[in-house]
Design a protein around this motif. Structure first.
Motif, PDB file in Angstrom:
ATOM      1  N   THR A 197     -39.555  60.371  18.473  1.00 43.34           N
ATOM      2  CA  THR A 197     -38.625  60.673  19.556  1.00 43.34           C
ATOM      3  C   THR A 197     -39.069  59.967  20.834  1.00 43.34           C
ATOM      4  N   ILE A 198     -38.127  59.314  21.493  1.00 43.58           N
ATOM      5  CA  ILE A 198     -38.415  58.606  22.735  1.00 43.58           C
ATOM      6  C   ILE A 198     -38.296  59.580  23.908  1.00 43.58           C
ATOM      7  N   PRO A 199     -39.334  59.725  24.731  1.00 39.21           N
ATOM      8  CA  PRO A 199     -39.223  60.586  25.918  1.00 39.21           C
ATOM      9  C   PRO A 199     -38.071  60.112  26.814  1.00 39.21           C
ATOM     10  N   SER A 200     -37.343  61.067  27.396  1.00 40.20           N
ATOM     11  CA  SER A 200     -36.191  60.693  28.220  1.00 40.20           C
ATOM     12  C   SER A 200     -36.605  60.101  29.557  1.00 40.20           C
ATOM     13  N   GLU A 201     -37.796  60.451  30.039  1.00 43.30           N
ATOM     14  CA  GLU A 201     -38.291  59.937  31.313  1.00 43.30           C
ATOM     15  C   GLU A 201     -39.452  58.976  31.062  1.00 43.30           C
ATOM     16  N   THR A 202     -39.612  58.010  31.956  1.00 40.06           N
ATOM     17  CA  THR A 202     -40.687  57.033  31.778  1.00 40.06           C
ATOM     18  C   THR A 202     -41.097  56.439  33.122  1.00 40.06           C
ATOM     19  N   SER A 203     -42.263  55.841  33.146  1.00 44.01           N
ATOM     20  CA  SER A 203     -42.700  55.082  34.326  1.00 44.01           C
ATOM     21  C   SER A 203     -43.240  53.725  33.877  1.00 44.01           C
ATOM     22  N   GLU A 204     -42.597  53.160  32.849  1.00 46.71           N
ATOM     23  CA  GLU A 204     -43.054  51.887  32.289  1.00 46.71           C
ATOM     24  C   GLU A 204     -41.846  51.019  31.947  1.00 46.71           C
ATOM     25  N   PHE A 205     -41.907  49.762  32.307  1.00 44.08           N
ATOM     26  CA  PHE A 205     -40.817  48.843  31.974  1.00 44.08           C
ATOM     27  C   PHE A 205     -41.385  47.550  31.412  1.00 44.08           C
ATOM     28  N   ALA A 206     -40.563  46.863  30.619  1.00 46.82           N
ATOM     29  CA  ALA A 206     -40.958  45.590  30.019  1.00 46.82           C
ATOM     30  C   ALA A 206     -39.847  44.579  30.256  1.00 46.82           C
ATOM     31  N   ILE A 207     -40.211  43.469  30.887  1.00 55.28           N
ATOM     32  CA  ILE A 207     -39.244  42.403  31.157  1.00 55.28           C
ATOM     33  C   ILE A 207     -40.027  41.131  31.435  1.00 55.28           C
ATOM     34  N   ASN A 208     -39.403  39.992  31.144  1.00 48.82           N
ATOM     35  CA  ASN A 208     -40.023  38.699  31.429  1.00 48.82           C
ATOM     36  C   ASN A 208     -39.759  38.338  32.896  1.00 48.82           C
ATOM     37  N   THR A 255     -43.204  55.300  20.726  1.00 51.89           N
ATOM     38  CA  THR A 255     -44.394  56.147  20.701  1.00 51.89           C
ATOM     39  C   THR A 255     -44.741  56.745  22.061  1.00 51.89           C
ATOM     40  N   ARG A 256     -44.357  56.071  23.167  1.00 49.10           N
ATOM     41  CA  ARG A 256     -44.728  56.641  24.467  1.00 49.10           C
ATOM     42  C   ARG A 256     -43.663  56.476  25.548  1.00 49.10           C
ATOM     43  N   GLY A 257     -42.486  56.031  25.174  1.00 50.44           N
ATOM     44  CA  GLY A 257     -41.413  55.885  26.142  1.00 50.44           C
ATOM     45  C   GLY A 257     -41.464  54.549  26.858  1.00 50.44           C
ATOM     46  N   GLY A 258     -40.462  54.315  27.694  1.00 44.52           N
ATOM     47  CA  GLY A 258     -40.384  53.052  28.419  1.00 44.52           C
ATOM     48  C   GLY A 258     -38.999  52.465  28.332  1.00 44.52           C
ATOM     49  N   VAL A 259     -38.804  51.352  28.996  1.00 41.58           N
ATOM     50  CA  VAL A 259     -37.533  50.638  28.942  1.00 41.58           C
ATOM     51  C   VAL A 259     -37.834  49.156  28.776  1.00 41.58           C
ATOM     52  N   PHE A 260     -37.038  48.506  27.942  1.00 39.35           N
ATOM     53  CA  PHE A 260     -37.179  47.079  27.650  1.00 39.35           C
ATOM     54  C   PHE A 260     -35.893  46.381  28.051  1.00 39.35           C
ATOM     55  N   LEU A 261     -36.026  45.265  28.772  1.00 39.99           N
ATOM     56  CA  LEU A 261     -34.854  44.509  29.197  1.00 39.99           C
ATOM     57  C   LEU A 261     -35.003  43.038  28.813  1.00 39.99           C
ATOM     58  N   TYR A 262     -34.011  42.529  28.111  1.00 39.48           N
ATOM     59  CA  TYR A 262     -33.828  41.080  27.990  1.00 39.48           C
ATOM     60  C   TYR A 262     -32.381  40.844  28.407  1.00 39.48           C
ATOM     61  N   ILE A 317     -30.760  45.963  26.600  1.00 39.57           N
ATOM     62  CA  ILE A 317     -31.453  46.922  27.451  1.00 39.57           C
ATOM     63  C   ILE A 317     -31.614  48.199  26.630  1.00 39.57           C
ATOM     64  N   LEU A 318     -32.853  48.638  26.406  1.00 41.75           N
ATOM     65  CA  LEU A 318     -33.058  49.795  25.537  1.00 41.75           C
ATOM     66  C   LEU A 318     -34.246  50.616  26.001  1.00 41.75           C
ATOM     67  N   GLY A 319     -34.286  51.864  25.543  1.00 42.26           N
ATOM     68  CA  GLY A 319     -35.442  52.696  25.812  1.00 42.26           C
ATOM     69  C   GLY A 319     -35.082  54.097  26.237  1.00 42.26           C
ATOM     70  N   SER A 320     -35.916  54.668  27.089  1.00 43.26           N
ATOM     71  CA  SER A 320     -35.720  56.034  27.566  1.00 43.26           C
ATOM     72  C   SER A 320     -34.334  56.182  28.200  1.00 43.26           C
ATOM     73  N   LYS A 321     -33.617  57.193  27.780  1.00 39.38           N
ATOM     74  CA  LYS A 321     -32.195  57.306  28.113  1.00 39.38           C
ATOM     75  C   LYS A 321     -31.935  57.347  29.615  1.00 39.38           C
ATOM     76  N   SER A 322     -32.748  58.074  30.366  1.00 38.80           N
ATOM     77  CA  SER A 322     -32.486  58.204  31.796  1.00 38.80           C
ATOM     78  C   SER A 322     -32.559  56.861  32.500  1.00 38.80           C
ATOM     79  N   GLU A 323     -33.485  55.991  32.073  1.00 38.07           N
ATOM     80  CA  GLU A 323     -33.629  54.682  32.712  1.00 38.07           C
ATOM     81  C   GLU A 323     -32.505  53.735  32.294  1.00 38.07           C
ATOM     82  N   VAL A 324     -32.157  53.749  31.018  1.00 35.87           N
ATOM     83  CA  VAL A 324     -31.054  52.895  30.558  1.00 35.87           C
ATOM     84  C   VAL A 324     -29.757  53.317  31.243  1.00 35.87           C
ATOM     85  N   ASP A 325     -29.531  54.625  31.355  1.00 33.25           N
ATOM     86  CA  ASP A 325     -28.325  55.108  32.042  1.00 33.25           C
ATOM     87  C   ASP A 325     -28.301  54.641  33.497  1.00 33.25           C
ATOM     88  N   ARG A 326     -29.441  54.624  34.145  1.00 35.24           N
ATOM     89  CA  ARG A 326     -29.515  54.173  35.535  1.00 35.24           C
ATOM     90  C   ARG A 326     -29.124  52.690  35.636  1.00 35.24           C
TER      91      ARG A 326
END
Length: 333
Positions: A197-208, A255-262, A317-326
């Motif tokens: 399960t992906i945590p809904s909140e996160t403080s981590e992002f991944a982007i180039n 495994t620990r949440g986050g958001v990924f953007l390409y 754009i994928l990951g923790s729902k609250s960040e993707v929704d934002r």
């Protein structure tokens, strides 16, 4: 589930909960598992058997192929083409549909796969993987292109395998997400990460970050807010991660949440994204949503995108729902 549940047992017990489901799907998954075990062996052996480096050829997207791109594609095709469980296949490394020869029986499924995701990292010993997607096929003749162009929401199954410090398979059949680790001693995938399960909140992002001068305003706004930290509008600090391997990024988020953007960028209006809808975005979107996360192009839910081509590219754009929704909200404002 008891301790040391194998992937085969897990799938069979899951199928028992849905009367009328045939065992063909289990056999198809076993064929995929067998192929991924072979790929794992090839990746782990690497330079010892001379399979690293460039193949001096390009795939349909015009990308330089690695030797292992070609080898792993052949492994997947050879493992699946004769079994009678598929009516056709499609691979990131092959221009057109891979038809089943007439002397083999045809089944009721279609398979799509990226045989070696992240292969640009293989020569520097970073995690790579295999991504796959299974669709239903109700026809009796050879499948045509349109039969493959199903929305991601119509997937029967999606998964990916990581070839890293350990070999892991992450799988969904539409009833949650589970992770299995290959026990090299017995050659079986064992359930080690149930109900991911992906945590809904996160403080981590991944982007180039090197592409930031090409980003659209909504993505710039989101990343600027993250980078601003505690003194910015978000009021908290964010960490940035970037592996440049989709399977590794998605596993970390699982495994620990986050958001990924390409995201979409403005370099070439003819290329609305970098990642492939059918082989990468749709399978990981199915997995991410089943784990409680969200996946979008920024403008549309990924699983609702109507495919227009076998090798279509999309923003991701994928990951923790609250960040993707934002991020989606920023695209809409």
């Amino acid at each position: 589930m008891t301790k040391n549940v194998t992937l085969t047992r897990f799938i069979i017990e899951q199928q028992r909960e849905f009367p009328g489901v045939s065992g063909t799907f289990t056999l198809l998954l076993n064929d995929i598992v067998k192929a991924c075990k072979q790929i794992s062996h090839m990746v782990n052996r690497g330079d010892l058997i001379g399979v690293l480096g460039s193949a001096d050829s390009e795939n349909v997207q015009g990308e330089v192929q690695k030797k292992l791109d070609i080898i792993t594609n052949d492994i997947m095709v050879d493992s699946l083409i004769w079994t009678g469980h598929l009516s056709g296949m499609a691979s990131e490394e092959v221009d057109d549909i891979i038809q089943i020869p007439d002397h083999y029986p045809r089944g009721k499924y279609l398979a799509l796969f990226d045989p070696l995701d992240g292969s640009s990292n293989i020569d520097v010993n970073l995690t790579v993987g295999t991504i796959f997607s299974i669709l239903r096929y109700n026809g009796t003749d050879e499948p045509q292109l349109n039969d493959f162009l199903q929305k991601g929401s119509e997937q029967v199954c999606a998964g990916f395998v990581l070839y890293g410090p350990s070999t892991m398979m992450i799988l969904t059949t539409g009833h949650g997400v589970n992770g299995f680790t290959l026990d090299q001693d017995i050659g079986e995938f064992i359930l080690t990460h149930p109900n991911m399960t992906i945590p809904s909140e996160t403080s981590e992002f991944a982007i180039n970050m090197s592409n930031q001068h090409f980003w659209e305003a909504p993505v710039k706004r989101y990343i600027d807010e993250c980078v601003a930290g505690e003194n910015g509008p978000r009021g908290k600090s964010f960490n940035m991660r970037w592996v440049a391997s989709l399977v590794a990024e998605v596993f970390r988020i699982l495994t620990r949440g986050g958001v990924f953007l390409y995201p979409y960028d403005l370099r070439d209006p003819a290329k609305p994204g970098r990642l492939r809808l059918m082989y990468e975005a749709n399978p990981v979107a199915f997995i991410v949503e089943q784990a409680g996360g969200a996946c979008s192009t920024g403008r549309e839910r990924m699983l609702d995108v109507q495919p227009k081509g076998l090798h279509q590219r999309v923003p991701l754009i994928l990951g923790s729902k609250s960040e993707v929704d934002r991020i989606i909200e920023y695209h809409q404002s």
